[in-house]
Design a protein around this motif. Structure first.
Motif, PDB file in Angstrom:
ATOM      1  N   GLN A 121       0.845  -1.211   0.000  1.00 22.91           N
ATOM      2  CA  GLN A 121       0.000   0.000   0.000  1.00 22.91           C
ATOM      3  C   GLN A 121       0.871   1.248   0.000  1.00 22.91           C
ATOM      4  N   CYS A 122       0.532   2.155  -0.932  1.00 31.61           N
ATOM      5  CA  CYS A 122       1.194   3.458  -1.017  1.00 31.61           C
ATOM      6  C   CYS A 122       0.244   4.521  -0.434  1.00 31.61           C
ATOM      7  N   LYS A 123       0.711   5.231   0.592  1.00 32.63           N
ATOM      8  CA  LYS A 123      -0.114   6.257   1.248  1.00 32.63           C
ATOM      9  C   LYS A 123       0.624   7.593   1.177  1.00 32.63           C
ATOM     10  N   VAL A 124      -0.062   8.585   0.580  1.00 34.59           N
ATOM     11  CA  VAL A 124       0.505   9.941   0.432  1.00 34.59           C
ATOM     12  C   VAL A 124      -0.321  10.894   1.309  1.00 34.59           C
ATOM     13  N   LYS A 125       0.383  11.651   2.151  1.00 29.67           N
ATOM     14  CA  LYS A 125      -0.295  12.583   3.054  1.00 29.67           C
ATOM     15  C   LYS A 125       0.338  13.979   2.915  1.00 29.67           C
ATOM     16  N   LYS A 126      -0.512  14.919   2.662  1.00 26.30           N
ATOM     17  CA  LYS A 126      -0.100  16.338   2.677  1.00 26.30           C
ATOM     18  C   LYS A 126      -1.320  17.136   3.138  1.00 26.30           C
ATOM     19  N   ALA A 127      -1.243  17.469   4.365  1.00 21.67           N
ATOM     20  CA  ALA A 127      -2.427  18.085   4.998  1.00 21.67           C
ATOM     21  C   ALA A 127      -2.946  19.257   4.162  1.00 21.67           C
ATOM     22  N   PRO A 128      -4.245  19.221   4.035  1.00 21.91           N
ATOM     23  CA  PRO A 128      -5.235  18.314   4.631  1.00 21.91           C
ATOM     24  C   PRO A 128      -5.559  17.082   3.804  1.00 21.91           C
ATOM     25  N   GLY A 129      -4.835  16.818   2.684  1.00 25.95           N
ATOM     26  CA  GLY A 129      -5.186  15.694   1.814  1.00 25.95           C
ATOM     27  C   GLY A 129      -4.468  14.397   2.195  1.00 25.95           C
ATOM     28  N   ILE A 130      -5.176  13.246   2.020  1.00 25.32           N
ATOM     29  CA  ILE A 130      -4.613  11.895   2.242  1.00 25.32           C
ATOM     30  C   ILE A 130      -5.181  10.984   1.146  1.00 25.32           C
ATOM     31  N   ARG A 131      -4.291  10.311   0.431  1.00 24.58           N
ATOM     32  CA  ARG A 131      -4.709   9.364  -0.605  1.00 24.58           C
ATOM     33  C   ARG A 131      -3.832   8.100  -0.478  1.00 24.58           C
ATOM     34  N   SER A 132      -4.376   6.940  -0.900  1.00 23.07           N
ATOM     35  CA  SER A 132      -3.624   5.663  -0.833  1.00 23.07           C
ATOM     36  C   SER A 132      -3.974   4.778  -2.025  1.00 23.07           C
ATOM     37  N   ARG A 133      -3.082   3.838  -2.292  1.00 19.09           N
ATOM     38  CA  ARG A 133      -3.281   2.909  -3.422  1.00 19.09           C
ATOM     39  C   ARG A 133      -2.660   1.552  -3.048  1.00 19.09           C
ATOM     40  N   LYS A 134      -3.405   0.487  -3.330  1.00 20.70           N
ATOM     41  CA  LYS A 134      -2.942  -0.867  -3.016  1.00 20.70           C
ATOM     42  C   LYS A 134      -2.574  -1.610  -4.292  1.00 20.70           C
ATOM     43  N   MET A 135      -1.519  -2.464  -4.158  1.00 21.67           N
ATOM     44  CA  MET A 135      -1.062  -3.282  -5.295  1.00 21.67           C
ATOM     45  C   MET A 135      -0.706  -4.689  -4.783  1.00 21.67           C
ATOM     46  N   LEU A 136      -1.132  -5.673  -5.561  1.00 24.82           N
ATOM     47  CA  LEU A 136      -0.837  -7.081  -5.218  1.00 24.82           C
ATOM     48  C   LEU A 136       0.385  -7.542  -6.014  1.00 24.82           C
ATOM     49  N   LEU A 137       1.379  -7.978  -5.287  1.00 20.00           N
ATOM     50  CA  LEU A 137       2.612  -8.480  -5.927  1.00 20.00           C
ATOM     51  C   LEU A 137       2.703  -9.986  -5.698  1.00 20.00           C
ATOM     52  N   ILE A 138       2.847 -10.723  -6.772  1.00 24.68           N
ATOM     53  CA  ILE A 138       3.019 -12.182  -6.703  1.00 24.68           C
ATOM     54  C   ILE A 138       4.382 -12.516  -7.302  1.00 24.68           C
ATOM     55  N   VAL A 139       5.261 -12.949  -6.447  1.00 24.59           N
ATOM     56  CA  VAL A 139       6.612 -13.353  -6.896  1.00 24.59           C
ATOM     57  C   VAL A 139       6.589 -14.860  -7.099  1.00 24.59           C
ATOM     58  N   MET A 140       6.741 -15.254  -8.348  1.00 23.82           N
ATOM     59  CA  MET A 140       6.684 -16.670  -8.692  1.00 23.82           C
ATOM     60  C   MET A 140       8.090 -17.209  -8.930  1.00 23.82           C
ATOM     61  N   VAL A 141       8.256 -18.479  -8.633  1.00 26.44           N
ATOM     62  CA  VAL A 141       9.549 -19.163  -8.836  1.00 26.44           C
ATOM     63  C   VAL A 141       9.426 -20.011 -10.091  1.00 26.44           C
ATOM     64  N   LYS A 142      10.319 -19.801 -11.020  1.00 26.41           N
ATOM     65  CA  LYS A 142      10.297 -20.595 -12.246  1.00 26.41           C
ATOM     66  C   LYS A 142      10.693 -22.035 -11.938  1.00 26.41           C
ATOM     67  N   PRO A 143      10.282 -22.970 -12.737  1.00 25.10           N
ATOM     68  CA  PRO A 143      10.609 -24.378 -12.456  1.00 25.10           C
ATOM     69  C   PRO A 143      12.120 -24.600 -12.451  1.00 25.10           C
TER      70      PRO A 143
END
Length: 363
Positions: free
Chosen positions: A111-133
């Motif tokens: 999650q990325c959260k940016v705060k600069k009063a009075p504003g607050i915004r956030s963004r979520k990202m799903l990371l899947i690290v896969m192992v090759k065979p």
């Protein structure tokens, strides 16, 4: 994109990239988080990246932080030295971060959260690290003989599931046998009633969404063994071994008996044979010969006198010779011997008769 509402302000997160990323281990990835500010956002700028816990009872982990015009990158030990801001000055509107040397344990929701009063915004990202065979291992299971069912296996010990396996023949006609049954999930191929044409080179490929690896297998299908010949050879070998053992036992017993016989002969006490009685025979032969010679030299006139001497006519027996001298019998009394001159007057001829000692030997 998930945008959390904040106070009425002009702060906005403008990133529109995908919110789910799949990548392979060992590679690098950029988590995008760009924003814009409005004139009313006058407070200090704070940027916080955190790894959200899958368990609501656990605390989220702060990964990297920007506050007071300074970046703090060592908040999370597992990512220490592998996480950095994409921009040297995040105040310009770029709060994106780069993760390097990815591991499977780096998977999760960031999650990325940016705060600069009075504003607050956030963004979520799903990371899947896969192992090759990992490089799979290919091998044939069971006997590889004509008429038998041959099973080819392909196994990759590492790799993010699901893994898919595929087989292909790279020699001859490059076609799998018509009786082959392949299992793409288990990584096996079952060839029923294998024949000589089944022999050749096969390749197995293990694949998942982030990579693939392969292995090569050379299959050689051989004719069935000569069972009768093997049995006959085994029987002959056993018989030869038994014969050799019997010969060794016979030689050992014979040597043992011979040694025992020699030992008994050495310990046996032998009785000596008594020597022949040579003195008796000699005395007898000499006495008889002497008597004969004496009788032949006597005249009729002195036969009467000779007859008066029975002691010398008798041949001593063996008992008399063997009798000790102390017990030897005395000669019987005889008539008075005539003197030599008187014998001469009477016409007699004196004869010397051999004398004998007590043990019968001639003197």
């Amino acid at each position: 994109m998930c945008v959390c509402p904040g106070l009425a302000s002009g702060l906005e997160i403008t990133s529109t990239a995908q919110t789910s990323i799949e990548t392979a281990s060992g590679q690098s990835v950029k988590l995008d988080c760009k924003f814009t500010l409005a004139p009313e956002d006058s407070g200090p700028l704070d940027i916080e990246w955190s790894l959200l816990s899958s368990d609501n009872q656990k605390e989220d982990k702060v990964v990297i932080l920007y506050s007071g015009d300074r970046a703090y990158e060592d908040y999370y030990d597992p990512l220490k030295g592998r996480v950095h801001f994409n921009s040297a000055d995040p105040k310009t509107g770029d709060a994106s971060i780069n993760l390097t040397g990815l591991k499977s344990t780096d998977s999760g929701t960031y999650q990325c959260k940016v705060k600069k009063a009075p504003g607050i915004r956030s963004r979520k990202m799903l990371l899947i690290v896969m192992v090759k065979p990992s490089k799979p291992r290919c091998y044939a299971e069971g006997p590889t003989q004509e008429g038998k069912n041959v099973v080819l296996r392909c196994i990759s010990n590492e790799g993010t599931k699901p893994l898919q396996y595929s087989w292909e023949k790279t020699s001859d006609s490059k076609l799998l046998p018509s009786s082959a049954v392949m299992d793409p999930v288990g990584g096996t191929i079952n060839v029923r009633n294998a024949s000589a044409s089944t022999s050749g080179t096969y390749r197995c490929t293990a694949t998942n969404r982030v990579g693939s690896e392969e292995c090569i297998l050379y299959l050689n299908v051989t004719p069935p063994p000569n069972t009768a010949g093997i049995i006959a050879g085994a029987i002959i070998t056993v018989l030869l071994i038994l014969i050799i053992i019997a010969i060794i036992l016979f030689c050992c017993c014979r040597a043992r008996n011979k040694k025992k016989y020699e030992k008994e002969i050495c310990n046996e006490i032998r009785e000596d044979v008594p020597p022949p009685k040579s003195r008796v025979s000699t005395a007898r032969s000499f006495t008889v010969g002497s008597q004969r010679s004496s009788l032949g030299s006597m005249s009729p006139s002195n036969l009467h006198e000779y007859a008066l001497k029975p002691q010398y006519d008798k041949i001593p027996s063996s008992e008399e010779f063997e009798r000790p001298p102390s017990h030897a019998p005395l000669p019987p009394p005889t008539a008075a011997r005539m003197a030599g001159p008187n014998l001469s007057r009477m016409g007699g001829i004196p004869v010397m008769i051999p004398a004998q000692n007590r043990d019968g030997s001639i003197v």
